[in-house]
Motif scaffolding. Structure first.
Motif, PDB file in Angstrom:
ATOM      1  N   ARG A  85       0.979  -1.062  -0.086  1.00 15.81           N
ATOM      2  CA  ARG A  85       0.064   0.030   0.110  1.00 15.81           C
ATOM      3  C   ARG A  85       1.039   1.307  -0.037  1.00 15.81           C
ATOM      4  NH1 ARG A  85      -5.757  -0.451  -0.355  1.00 15.81           N
ATOM      5  NH2 ARG A  85      -5.967  -2.434   0.307  1.00 15.81           N
ATOM      6  N   GLY A  86       0.614   2.214  -0.991  1.00 12.40           N
ATOM      7  CA  GLY A  86       1.236   3.263  -1.011  1.00 12.40           C
ATOM      8  C   GLY A  86       0.889   4.146   0.162  1.00 12.40           C
ATOM      9  N   GLY A  87       1.471   5.472   0.410  1.00 12.22           N
ATOM     10  CA  GLY A  87       1.339   6.321   1.592  1.00 12.22           C
ATOM     11  C   GLY A  87      -0.441   7.087   1.237  1.00 12.22           C
ATOM     12  N   ASN A  88      -0.645   6.956   0.287  1.00 10.56           N
ATOM     13  CA  ASN A  88      -2.140   7.416  -0.165  1.00 10.56           C
ATOM     14  C   ASN A  88      -3.152   6.069  -0.259  1.00 10.56           C
ATOM     15  OD1 ASN A  88      -1.246   5.654  -2.442  1.00 10.56           O
ATOM     16  ND2 ASN A  88      -1.438   7.504  -3.820  1.00 10.56           N
ATOM     17  N   GLY A  89      -2.734   5.156   0.178  1.00 12.89           N
ATOM     18  CA  GLY A  89      -3.559   3.808   0.629  1.00 12.89           C
ATOM     19  C   GLY A  89      -3.793   3.176  -0.785  1.00 12.89           C
ATOM     20  N   TYR A  90      -3.458   3.515  -2.028  1.00 12.72           N
ATOM     21  CA  TYR A  90      -3.700   2.915  -3.220  1.00 12.72           C
ATOM     22  C   TYR A  90      -2.918   1.384  -3.187  1.00 12.72           C
ATOM     23  CZ  TYR A  90      -5.536   7.026  -5.465  1.00 12.72           C
ATOM     24  OH  TYR A  90      -6.422   8.143  -5.844  1.00 12.72           O
TER      25      TYR A  90
END
Length: 85
Positions: A30-35
């Motif tokens: 998961r990226g920092g943006n939640g993606y």
């Protein structure tokens, strides 16, 4: 790669990929943006899952089979358990 890119690369719907993740069959970062962030190996991971589902196996059994597909050096048990049969 994002989930939409993985869907296009594999021909599997985004909804199905989310289901595979929920069932523990694939594990994206998961990226920092939640993606979701899938690595390049995700394409090769989804293909056998799709094939096993098309063959009629439920995801609970696929979850047990996948480790043997990932590491061909690990031999499956000599006598499969009754629920696998």
């Amino acid at each position: 790669m994002r989930i939409g890119e993985l869907a296009r690369a594999t021909g599997v719907s985004v909804r199905a990929l989310r289901h595979y993740e929920q069932e523990g069959l694939i594990r994206p970062a998961r990226g920092g943006n939640g993606y979701r962030d899938f690595d390049d190996g995700a394409v090769e991971a989804v293909r056998p899952i799709r094939g096993l589902i098309e063959a009629g196996l439920p995801t609970r059994l696929i979850r047990e089979i996948l480790p043997y597909l990932d590491s061909p050096t690990d031999l499956p048990p000599q006598v499969p358990c009754t629920h696998m049969i």
